[in-house]
Design an enzyme around this catalytic site. Structure first.
Site, PDB file in Angstrom:
ATOM      1  N   CYS A 114      32.589  53.812  51.714  1.00 48.78           N
ATOM      2  CA  CYS A 114      33.964  53.318  51.505  1.00 48.78           C
ATOM      3  C   CYS A 114      34.212  52.928  50.061  1.00 48.78           C
ATOM      4  O   CYS A 114      35.357  52.660  49.670  1.00 48.78           O
ATOM      5  CB  CYS A 114      34.235  52.136  52.422  1.00 48.78           C
ATOM      6  SG  CYS A 114      33.798  52.460  54.119  1.00 48.78           S
ATOM      7  N   HIS A 254      39.097  47.951  49.289  1.00 49.13           N
ATOM      8  CA  HIS A 254      38.829  48.724  50.500  1.00 49.13           C
ATOM      9  C   HIS A 254      39.410  47.999  51.707  1.00 49.13           C
ATOM     10  O   HIS A 254      39.194  46.798  51.893  1.00 49.13           O
ATOM     11  CB  HIS A 254      37.323  48.935  50.668  1.00 49.13           C
ATOM     12  CG  HIS A 254      36.986  49.534  51.998  1.00 49.13           C
ATOM     13  ND1 HIS A 254      37.656  50.637  52.495  1.00 49.13           N
ATOM     14  CD2 HIS A 254      36.080  49.174  52.949  1.00 49.13           C
ATOM     15  CE1 HIS A 254      37.166  50.934  53.684  1.00 49.13           C
ATOM     16  NE2 HIS A 254      36.219  50.062  53.982  1.00 49.13           N
ATOM     17  N   ASN A 284      40.886  51.417  58.934  1.00 43.71           N
ATOM     18  CA  ASN A 284      39.855  51.642  57.917  1.00 43.71           C
ATOM     19  C   ASN A 284      39.696  53.151  57.720  1.00 43.71           C
ATOM     20  O   ASN A 284      39.211  53.847  58.609  1.00 43.71           O
ATOM     21  CB  ASN A 284      38.548  50.992  58.394  1.00 43.71           C
ATOM     22  CG  ASN A 284      37.406  51.151  57.415  1.00 43.71           C
ATOM     23  OD1 ASN A 284      37.476  51.985  56.499  1.00 43.71           O
ATOM     24  ND2 ASN A 284      36.353  50.385  57.597  1.00 43.71           N
TER      25      ASN A 284
END
Ligand code: UT7
Length: 338
Positions: A114, A254, A284
């Site tokens: 990520c 993130h 996400n």
């Protein structure tokens, strides 16, 4: 003095299909209330059956090129950072380079979990700062729905699909990317892992039945590492740039969990309204989440030349990264000439 490298165009793409928390209640033993309270996620986007990561990347890349008013044939390099490439090889970046018509560009993939966009931004900027290249396209694209275990409520409710991209070009020193800090803690690699399908564990029908072709995550442990690690890596990047948290106009972090965004903001002493949040609408999206969040604030007209933007990422690896950018693009308007 090295010349600088700056973002001269931004774009993103999310698939049309929306999967809401209510939809998920029909699929696993979960509730909208649990998901919202524990993560802040309300919905996520899911790629169509015929959409792979490269398809999302191409859309985001085209939009970034249009925003930058840069022609594909002027690109020197295409970098794609993804956990979910179309296939092992050829690299997704090569598929994107071809589809965009970037006929004069090299292309390669990176995999940094990520934190991917921050790794790609740092790499791309260095090709420019070294005087080797003029225009670099960096893209993060993910189809996490393809590697989610849709029977595991502790992970499948979290992830979504999408892509974001930025075009980089030279700028005078003191503008664009001021600093970055990249960290890896491989000793925590097993906390977020796709165990099967690589050279370590070849997939068999038995392993597929055990979901070894899907991601596994120790969410609680990652949560603790993230909340501790984000302020540390961000402080390193801010120090290197010679700015402090109070100078930061926007934090593009993130998007894993609203509670992580809040905790990190609190520890850095940066007020909530400066922290971009898109986790509610996209979930996400791993490496794609940082450029998706960037495009979100940029297209809302929230970034102005001179603004200090702090990028922060964390994820599979376990990787951490931060970058400090002095923004140089005028606020996006629908009248911006293409
Ligand atoms: O993107 C890269 C890195 N990934 C992350 O950053 C993820 C970081 N971690 C997180 O965001 C959070 O840890 C999660 C959202 C994954 C989990 O939240 P949590 O508050 O840490 O929950 P937990 O894992 O401690 O689970 C609490 C309870 C458990 O039940 P018991 O054992 O207390 O009875 C779980 O079984 O919640 C249960 N649970 C659920 N209940 C309803 C876990 N998932 C769900 C669910 N719906 N979807």
């Amino acid at each position: 003095m090295l010349r600088g490298a700056t973002i001269c165009g931004v774009g993103s793409y999310v698939p049309e299909r929306v999967l809401t928390n209510t939809d998920l209640e029909e699929m696993v033993d979960t509730s909208d209330e649990w998901i919202v309270n524990h993560t802040g996620i309300k919905q996520r986007r899911i790629a169509a059956a015929d959409q792979a990561s490269s398809d999302l990347a191409i859309m985001a890349g085209q939009r970034a090129l249009q925003d930058a008013a840069v022609r594909p044939e002027d690109l020197n390099l295409v970098i794609v950072n993804t956990l979910t490439p179309d296939m092992f090889f050829p690299a997704t970046a090569c598929l994107v380079q071809d589809a965009l018509g970037a006929t004069n560009a090299g292309a390669f993939d990176m995999s940094s979990g990520c934190t991917g966009f921050i790794y790609a931004l740092a790499a791309g900027a260095n090709f420019i700062r070294s005087n080797d290249y003029e225009y670099v396209l960096v893209i993060s694209a993910e189809t996490l729905s393809r590697i989610a275990n849709w029977t595991d409520r502790s992970t499948c409710v979290l992830f979504g699909d999408g892509a974001g991209a930025a075009v980089l070009k030279p700028c005078p020193p003191g503008g664009g990317l001021l600093s970055y800090a990249l960290d890896s803690h491989g000793e925590h690699g097993d906390l977020l892992i796709l165990p099967g399908g690589g050279s370590r564990l070849r997939l068999t029908p038995q392993l597929i039945a055990e979901h070894k072709d899907c991601l596994e995550m120790e969410g609680h442990e990652i949560f603790k590492l993230a909340v501790r690690g984000i302020p540390q890596v961000a402080e390193v990047a801010l120090d290197k740039a010679g700015v402090s948290a109070s100078d930061v106009a926007a934090v593009v972090m993130h998007q894993a969990n609203k509670r992580i965004l809040d905790a990190a903001g609190q520890r850095l002493g940066i007020p909530n309204e400066r922290i971009v949040c898109t986790v509610d609408k996209y979930g996400n999206t791993s490496a794609a989440s940082v450029p998706l969040a960037l495009d979100d604030i940029y297209r809302r007209g929230g970034l102005h030349p001179g603004d200090i933007v702090l990028f922060v990422g964390f994820g599979a690896g376990f990787t951490l990264g931060a970058a400090v950018v002095r923004w140089t693009l005028e606020p996006f308007t629908t009248n911006t000439p293409a």
